[in-house]
Design a protein around this motif. Structure first.
Motif: not given
Length: 236
Positions: A102, A213-214, A217
């Motif tokens: 990330f 990225a989502v 997370i």
């Protein structure tokens, strides 16, 4: 003793997210390989003008994407296996890998945003230099002419702006198609075509980066919750 209740739901939810993450890694790897071997970019970025090679910044980004896709597939597999086995060690390793990935993605995103126009700018400068050498009849004109014709044939364009796109076919009919009126109305100059070529591909890469990225997370949150659930279940 295995986890129960909500923690068990989180376990399978994490497995599903990891499977999606693994698939996303495969997709990114496939897209990166497609971009690497795309005929338009390959024809242009393999050109050489005298001793000067065409800008390879775009390919550097592609090689990074290939590496990221491969690492994502490995990390996704690690997360799936760690979730099914309910291993705190594997889940902790998985979480650490996600944090590193990330951070790298954020850094790459910032670099890409700052330099998003640089790739097209470098390629346009390379084309302008070749076009100038061709039109002025400089010593390297034969090599420059081959470079210019490759740009024109690959991108279906002519000249660096509307004026050169209109009058170059009249002046040098061996470089461009002769339909100068059509070139004027279509605005098919090479600067515009180069911008379209690279901006479209960078837009595709940007969408993929946001989606990944989502997912990352959510995976970091779920992996920590599951790890805490496994630790608590082992106490009881």
């Amino acid at each position: 003793m295995g986890v129960e209740g909500c923690t068990k739901c989180i376990k399978y939810l994490l497995f599903v997210f990891n499977f999606i993450f693994w698939l996303a890694g495969g997709i990114i790897l496939g897209v990166a390989l497609w971009l690497r071997h795309d005929s338009q970019t390959t024809n242009i970025l393999y050109l050489q003008l005298g001793e000067k090679q065409a800008p390879n910044t775009f390919y550097v980004g592609i090689y990074i994407l290939i590496a990221v896709g491969a690492v994502m597939m490995f990390v996704g597999f690690l997360g799936c296996y760690g979730a099914i086995q309910e291993s705190q060690c594997l889940l902790g390793t998985f979480f650490t890998c996600l944090v590193i990935l990330f951070a790298c993605e954020v850094a790459a995103g910032i670099w890409g945003f700052v330099n998003k126009d640089q790739i097209a700018k470098d390629v346009k400068q390379f084309y302008d230099q070749a076009l100038q050498q061709t039109l002025m009849g400089e010593p390297d004109a034969s090599n420059a002419k081959a470079v210019v014709k490759t740009f024109h044939e690959t991108l279906d364009c002519c000249g660096s702006d509307i004026m050169t796109a209109t009058f170059t076919p009249v002046w040098r009919d061996d470089l461009c198609r002769k339909d100068s009126l059509k070139s004027f109305f279509e605005n098919s100059n090479c600067h515009k075509k180069i911008d379209e070529l690279f901006s479209g591909k960078l837009y595709l890469i940007g969408i993929a980066a946001v989606v990944v990225a989502v997912i990352m997370i959510f995976e970091m949150i779920l992996s920590m919750v599951l790890c805490c659930g496994i630790r608590n279940s082992s106490v009881y």
